[in-house]
Write an enzyme that holds these catalytic residues in place. Structure first.
Site, PDB file in Angstrom:
ATOM      1  N   ASP A   1      -2.999   5.139  -0.808  1.00 31.16           N
ATOM      2  CA  ASP A   1      -3.909   3.992  -0.691  1.00 31.16           C
ATOM      3  C   ASP A   1      -4.527   3.939   0.703  1.00 31.16           C
ATOM      4  O   ASP A   1      -5.724   3.684   0.865  1.00 31.16           O
ATOM      5  CB  ASP A   1      -3.160   2.680  -0.957  1.00 31.16           C
TER       6      ASP A   1
ATOM      7  N   ARG B   1       0.840  -1.199   0.000  1.00 32.46           N
ATOM      8  CA  ARG B   1       0.000   0.000   0.000  1.00 32.46           C
ATOM      9  C   ARG B   1       0.874   1.249   0.000  1.00 32.46           C
ATOM     10  O   ARG B   1       1.881   1.304   0.694  1.00 32.46           O
ATOM     11  CB  ARG B   1      -0.891   0.048   1.243  1.00 32.46           C
ATOM     12  N   SER B   2       0.459   2.252  -0.740  1.00 26.08           N
ATOM     13  CA  SER B   2       1.097   3.564  -0.642  1.00 26.08           C
ATOM     14  C   SER B   2       0.345   4.369   0.415  1.00 26.08           C
ATOM     15  O   SER B   2      -0.723   3.966   0.888  1.00 26.08           O
ATOM     16  CB  SER B   2       1.024   4.293  -1.986  1.00 26.08           C
ATOM     17  N   ARG B   3       0.902   5.518   0.793  1.00 25.54           N
ATOM     18  CA  ARG B   3       0.202   6.365   1.768  1.00 25.54           C
ATOM     19  C   ARG B   3      -1.140   6.827   1.195  1.00 25.54           C
ATOM     20  O   ARG B   3      -2.138   6.928   1.919  1.00 25.54           O
ATOM     21  CB  ARG B   3       1.082   7.571   2.114  1.00 25.54           C
TER      22      ARG B   3
END
Length: 545
Positions: free
Chosen positions: A25, A21-23
């Site tokens: 996301d 996950r990215s931030r």
């Protein structure tokens, strides 16, 4: 040229897909409740299936800042280093790293040395191509810069909100709810009354009796008051945490702890902490809270009372010889028909292996056998007693032969301690960042405290093992045995009796030699193992006099 043809132009036999996950996301998940990791998995499956080269997806559940904070990615790097894969597939290059520049450098060096191809849904990057390599370095650099700027903005906002007395530490603590307009805490009347009850019982007791954390927890459970997480049963750790939480006197604290370079957590200097008093309505007055802290600091273990679960005499003492599981007390009610036709009810206590059902013996028979064994030691002459104890110590060393040497045992325990400290740092990080709720933090902390306790017990046993070359003083052994037996017969509390047995016995292995046949009870043998400190320490039983 389509993605499949480009990838197949390289000598690739296996692809590693990495999902994280990215931030952005995470923020989207909070807003919409969508599972972005599953969405990412579906996308990468679609892309990689079309390429028609064997692949494996590895999913990072958390989102650590550094490589060390991402165990799955750390494993991926090891696999890539060993040549198991010739390409790595990610949704975007920035999924590889947003950590320090040294982390980015490590990734770049690996890509170049192993000539690893990076596959994204829109482009294939070849580290042998100078243009592609420049793009890789640039995106990794920008990912770190973006992360730093985002963190600075968030940290700055948190400091501002905290200084205003707003609540920024995740879920509201038990007894309060978050006011969405003011971002401050408002008391919840029913829960606030429970908090007040906890403090009152802790300070004043009930019915003239002082109450321990466990007794208070049992009392709340009996009153059928739900726990902070909505469960039925309270525990001592939740009670103690509530008693020590300054939020109940209206105080908000932020940035109290910091992590040092060696990974340890320390208390920040007071001038660096953000402490806002009277940030919200208190549930407990300051005088009552201060009295509680004094009592906690001077607290000594309390004897069990009627509201508190009391351990049986043999709790944690006996082990099944067949499967190695601990034996537990089991009490059943039976009905007996009398000659005159009437029925009478009687209770039968047994000691049983609940998991595998391989041992089932009379409880009182085992208890008496243990006491008889201790008494028999007192009747042995010095030579026989010393020989018996040395034989037991030798067996203990044999049972621990998988460690091979005391040095290896010590190294093993040191490594275990390091792992536990890392776990402790991890759960504090998650708690302070708001990822862990109060209840989840307390649950993880309680489990960790138990592991630390077991580690300390193992250290104590190892120290005892290293001292077994000391001369055995038969008088010391007899003196300790007599004190234990005398005190055991005096005590009326089963829990105190349990303390006495656990002080002298490391384990009692129970071997059922014959099952019960009608009125004839099951036959068994016991193999007691004495604790080292009890054998060598003249002061081992002083606490009972």
């Amino acid at each position: 040229m389509e993605l499949k043809n480009i990838v197949n132009s390289y000598n690739i036999t296996n692809i590693l897909g990495y999902l994280r996950r990215s931030r952005q996301d995470m923020e989207r998940e909070k807003r919409t409740g969508e599972d972005t990791l599953t969405e990412q998995k579906e996308l990468m499956n679609k892309i990689l299936t079309a390429i028609e080269i064997p692949y494996e997806l590895k999913m990072e559940i958390g989102s650590g800042e550094s490589i060390d904070g991402r165990p799955v990615f750390k494993e991926c790097l090891k696999d890539l280093e060993e040549g198991k894969y010739q390409a790595i597939a990610v949704k975007e290059i920035t999924r590889l790293s947003r950590g320090s520049y040294s982390d980015a450098g490590q990734i770049v060096n690996l890509l170049q040395s192993k000539r690893l191809i990076i596959i994204t849904p829109y482009k294939v990057y070849d580290p042998r191509n100078p243009v592609d390599m420049r793009q890789i370095r640039f995106e990794l650099f920008m990912a770190r810069e973006e992360f730093e700027m985002t963190r600075e903005r968030m940290t700055g906002a948190k400091y501002t909100y905290a200084a205003q007395g707003k609540w920024i530490s995740g879920l509201a603590p038990y007894g309060y709810q978050l006011n969405k307009k003011t971002s401050k805490l408002d008391p919840v009347e029913d829960e606030a009354k429970v908090v007040q009850l906890i403090f009152n019982i802790f300070l004043n007791g009930l019915n003239g009796k002082d109450y321990s954390y466990t007794a208070i927890a049992s009392h709340l459970t009996n009153l059928q008051i739900p726990t902070p997480s909505g469960k039925k049963r309270w525990n001592q750790y939740t009670i103690k945490a509530i008693l020590q939480n300054e939020v109940y006197i209206g105080t908000v604290k932020y940035k109290v702890r910091e992590k040092t370079k060696d990974g340890k957590r320390t208390i920040r200097p007071e001038k660096e902490q953000i402490v806002v008093q009277d940030a919200h309505a208190p549930i407990i007055d300051k005088e009552q809270f201060q009295q509680s802290q004094v009592k906690i600091a001077n607290k000594v273990p309390l004897l069990p009372n009627k509201d508190e679960f009391e351990l049986s005499e043999l709790a944690g003492v006996c082990t099944c010889s067949k499967c190695g599981e601990p034996l537990s007390k089991y009490e059943s009610k039976r009905i007996r028909k009398n000659k005159d036709g009437t029925e009478s009810v009687y209770h039968v206590k047994s000691l049983t292996c609940k998991k595998n059902k391989c041992t089932y013996v009379r409880y009182n028979d085992v208890e008496n056998a243990i006491l008889d064994y201790l008494s028999s030691l007192n009747d042995l002459n010095d030579s026989t007693l010393t020989k018996h104890i040395n034989s037991m110590l030798s067996k203990y060393e044999d049972d621990n032969s998988n460690m091979k040497t005391k040095k290896q045992m010590s190294e093993h325990l040191s490594q275990k301690e390091k792992e536990l400290k890392n776990k402790e740092n991890f759960i504090f990080d998650k708690y302070e960042s708001g990822i862990y709720s109060d209840e989840l933090f307390l649950k993880r902390k309680a489990a960790l405290d138990e592991e630390f306790k077991e580690l300390q017990n193992a250290k104590n046993e190892l120290n005892g093992l290293q001292d077994t070359q000391s001369e055995i003083d038969s008088n010391t052994v007899r003196n300790n045995i007599n004190k234990i037996i005398d005190q055991y017969h005096i005590e009326s509390s089963s829990e105190k009796k349990n303390e006495l047995l656990r002080m002298v016995l490391k384990d009692v292995i129970v071997n059922m030699t014959q099952k019960r046949k009608g009125p004839i009870p099951a036959q068994f043998e016991i193999t007691p193992i004495l604790r080292f400190n009890f054998i060598f320490d003249l002061t081992a039983t002083n606490s009972f006099h």
